[in-house]
Design an enzyme around this catalytic site. Sequence first.
Site, PDB file in Angstrom:
ATOM      1  N   ASP A  49       0.884  -1.176   0.000  1.00  0.00           N
ATOM      2  CA  ASP A  49       0.000   0.000   0.000  1.00  0.00           C
ATOM      3  C   ASP A  49       0.919   1.223   0.000  1.00  0.00           C
ATOM      4  O   ASP A  49       2.146   1.095   0.093  1.00  0.00           O
ATOM      5  CB  ASP A  49      -0.931   0.016   1.227  1.00  0.00           C
ATOM      6  CG  ASP A  49      -2.264   0.754   0.944  1.00  0.00           C
ATOM      7  OD1 ASP A  49      -3.317   0.098   0.833  1.00  0.00           O
ATOM      8  OD2 ASP A  49      -2.238   2.004   0.839  1.00  0.00           O
ATOM      9  N   ASP A  98       3.356   2.175  -4.791  1.00  0.00           N
ATOM     10  CA  ASP A  98       2.297   2.894  -5.515  1.00  0.00           C
ATOM     11  C   ASP A  98       1.919   2.027  -6.711  1.00  0.00           C
ATOM     12  O   ASP A  98       2.745   1.783  -7.594  1.00  0.00           O
ATOM     13  CB  ASP A  98       2.859   4.258  -5.974  1.00  0.00           C
ATOM     14  CG  ASP A  98       1.831   5.075  -6.735  1.00  0.00           C
ATOM     15  OD1 ASP A  98       0.861   4.489  -7.284  1.00  0.00           O
ATOM     16  OD2 ASP A  98       1.997   6.305  -6.789  1.00  0.00           O
ATOM     17  N   PHE A  99       0.667   1.554  -6.741  1.00  0.00           N
ATOM     18  CA  PHE A  99       0.313   0.558  -7.765  1.00  0.00           C
ATOM     19  C   PHE A  99       0.212   1.114  -9.185  1.00  0.00           C
ATOM     20  O   PHE A  99      -0.064   0.366 -10.113  1.00  0.00           O
ATOM     21  CB  PHE A  99      -0.915  -0.274  -7.380  1.00  0.00           C
ATOM     22  CG  PHE A  99      -2.144   0.443  -6.887  1.00  0.00           C
ATOM     23  CD1 PHE A  99      -2.649   1.552  -7.521  1.00  0.00           C
ATOM     24  CD2 PHE A  99      -2.824  -0.067  -5.771  1.00  0.00           C
ATOM     25  CE1 PHE A  99      -3.808   2.175  -7.070  1.00  0.00           C
ATOM     26  CE2 PHE A  99      -3.988   0.552  -5.306  1.00  0.00           C
ATOM     27  CZ  PHE A  99      -4.484   1.672  -5.963  1.00  0.00           C
ATOM     28  N   HIS A 142     -12.562  -1.304  -7.862  1.00  0.00           N
ATOM     29  CA  HIS A 142     -13.830  -0.545  -7.877  1.00  0.00           C
ATOM     30  C   HIS A 142     -13.639   0.913  -7.419  1.00  0.00           C
ATOM     31  O   HIS A 142     -14.561   1.711  -7.522  1.00  0.00           O
ATOM     32  CB  HIS A 142     -14.921  -1.266  -7.064  1.00  0.00           C
ATOM     33  CG  HIS A 142     -14.826  -1.124  -5.580  1.00  0.00           C
ATOM     34  ND1 HIS A 142     -15.886  -1.399  -4.742  1.00  0.00           N
ATOM     35  CD2 HIS A 142     -13.815  -0.746  -4.764  1.00  0.00           C
ATOM     36  CE1 HIS A 142     -15.534  -1.177  -3.488  1.00  0.00           C
ATOM     37  NE2 HIS A 142     -14.281  -0.788  -3.470  1.00  0.00           N
TER      38      HIS A 142
HETATM   39  C1  LIG Z   1     -10.809   0.531  -0.378  1.00  0.00           C
HETATM   40  S1  LIG Z   1      -9.225   0.314   0.252  1.00  0.00           S
HETATM   41  C2  LIG Z   1      -9.024  -1.448   0.206  1.00  0.00           C
HETATM   42  C3  LIG Z   1      -7.979  -1.917   1.169  1.00  0.00           C
HETATM   43  C4  LIG Z   1      -7.874  -3.441   1.315  1.00  0.00           C
HETATM   44  N1  LIG Z   1      -7.560  -4.072   0.056  1.00  0.00           N
HETATM   45  C5  LIG Z   1      -9.143  -3.991   1.904  1.00  0.00           C
HETATM   46  O1  LIG Z   1      -9.828  -4.787   1.266  1.00  0.00           O
HETATM   47  O2  LIG Z   1      -9.451  -3.625   3.027  1.00  0.00           O
HETATM   48  C6  LIG Z   1      -8.189   0.829  -1.094  1.00  0.00           C
HETATM   49  C7  LIG Z   1      -6.726   0.841  -0.746  1.00  0.00           C
HETATM   50  O3  LIG Z   1      -5.985   1.286  -1.883  1.00  0.00           O
HETATM   51  C8  LIG Z   1      -4.897   2.037  -1.390  1.00  0.00           C
HETATM   52  N2  LIG Z   1      -4.359   2.897  -2.452  1.00  0.00           N
HETATM   53  C9  LIG Z   1      -4.915   4.011  -3.001  1.00  0.00           C
HETATM   54  N3  LIG Z   1      -4.114   4.531  -3.946  1.00  0.00           N
HETATM   55  C10 LIG Z   1      -3.018   3.728  -3.989  1.00  0.00           C
HETATM   56  C11 LIG Z   1      -1.838   3.740  -4.785  1.00  0.00           C
HETATM   57  N4  LIG Z   1      -1.626   4.668  -5.723  1.00  0.00           N
HETATM   58  N5  LIG Z   1      -0.931   2.752  -4.579  1.00  0.00           N
HETATM   59  C12 LIG Z   1      -1.146   1.790  -3.644  1.00  0.00           C
HETATM   60  N6  LIG Z   1      -2.247   1.725  -2.855  1.00  0.00           N
HETATM   61  C13 LIG Z   1      -3.174   2.693  -3.034  1.00  0.00           C
HETATM   62  C14 LIG Z   1      -5.495   2.825  -0.249  1.00  0.00           C
HETATM   63  O4  LIG Z   1      -4.516   3.345   0.611  1.00  0.00           O
HETATM   64  C15 LIG Z   1      -6.386   1.764   0.390  1.00  0.00           C
HETATM   65  O5  LIG Z   1      -5.721   1.062   1.397  1.00  0.00           O
END
Ligand SMILES: C[S@@+](CC[C@H](N)C(=O)[O-])C[C@H]1O[C@@H](n2cnc3c(N)ncnc32)[C@H](O)[C@@H]1O
Length: 277
Positions: free
Chosen positions: A117, A142-143, A162
């Site tokens: 994350d 960062d994905f 989503h």
């Molecule tokens: C809705 S949450 C889902 C978290 C986890 N997968 C869960 O099911 O509880 C979305 C996640 O994507 C992460 N996220 C957002 N932008 C990101 C990025 N550019 N790179 C990596 N992670 C990111 C957020 O920090 C968050 O933890």
Amino acid sequence: MTPAYNAIPKFLKEQAYKNPTKLAPFNLAYQTDLPVFKWRESNPENAKAGQAFMAAQRIGQRSVWDNQVPMQDFQLSREDIVNDRVLVCDVGGGSGHQCLEFRKHHPQLTGRIVTEDLGTMQELSTICEDLAKENISMQPHDFFEEQPVKGAKVYYLRNVIHNWNDEPSKIILSQIAKAMASDSVVIVDDVIMPQVGAGWKQSSMDLAMMTMLAAMERTKDHFSQLLNESGLQLRDVWTYDSDYGDSFIVAVPKVDSKTANGTSSINGHAASNGASL
Ligand SMILES: C[S@@+](CC[C@H](N)C(=O)[O-])C[C@H]1O[C@@H](n2cnc3c(N)ncnc32)[C@H](O)[C@@H]1O
């Protein structure tokens, strides 16, 4: 979230009632151009609450890891174990709570687990010690950038795709496709919307994604197209919650003449060259 919901009528009027693609009612309500996750970097209280919500949102329901979906993809060979191959890479894994759930339900499925994350979000995790005890490592990533974990058996994304419109989703998925070995799988854990007649729980999730992130829940056909345009192909859909339509959407590297001719090796497996957008 309430200010964002209150901003929906004004936002939609200004947008001529078109589906948002970039800015969302959230941006109008909070007077920012930043997407929620970037905005949260300077609003850690909100980020913490978001993480707690994600860990708690399905409490009271049977865990997906409790034999609700086939586990055939979560197996490492003897050679994989010798090579220290990563079993699960949890992309956008938040505080890593799903990895702990997986370990609790499947202690026999050994192998490294990495949860990725944004570093700023991982710093908020309150379960780092629990993760370390279970051989789960946290990796800031960062994905939208190159996937650093190459050739994992499973790349798992729960409630991540989503959060994004199609164009950013394709970048996230294609970064993974480029890192996959030929026997890797991507598992997107998201709602599958029916073509018509969505239930209120599904519709409320879809509305939440539009309101906060200019994003959406998707039908199976929509996922299939998205995967296809990201260097992947849909293999299976396993729905484990009929109310929400929560499903494992399983994808494998797309095999076409281009990738078949240009393969390299990761962890002893043929690695897809992936797709470029
Ligand atoms: C809705 S949450 C889902 C978290 C986890 N997968 C869960 O099911 O509880 C979305 C996640 O994507 C992460 N996220 C957002 N932008 C990101 C990025 N550019 N790179 C990596 N992670 C990111 C957020 O920090 C968050 O933890």
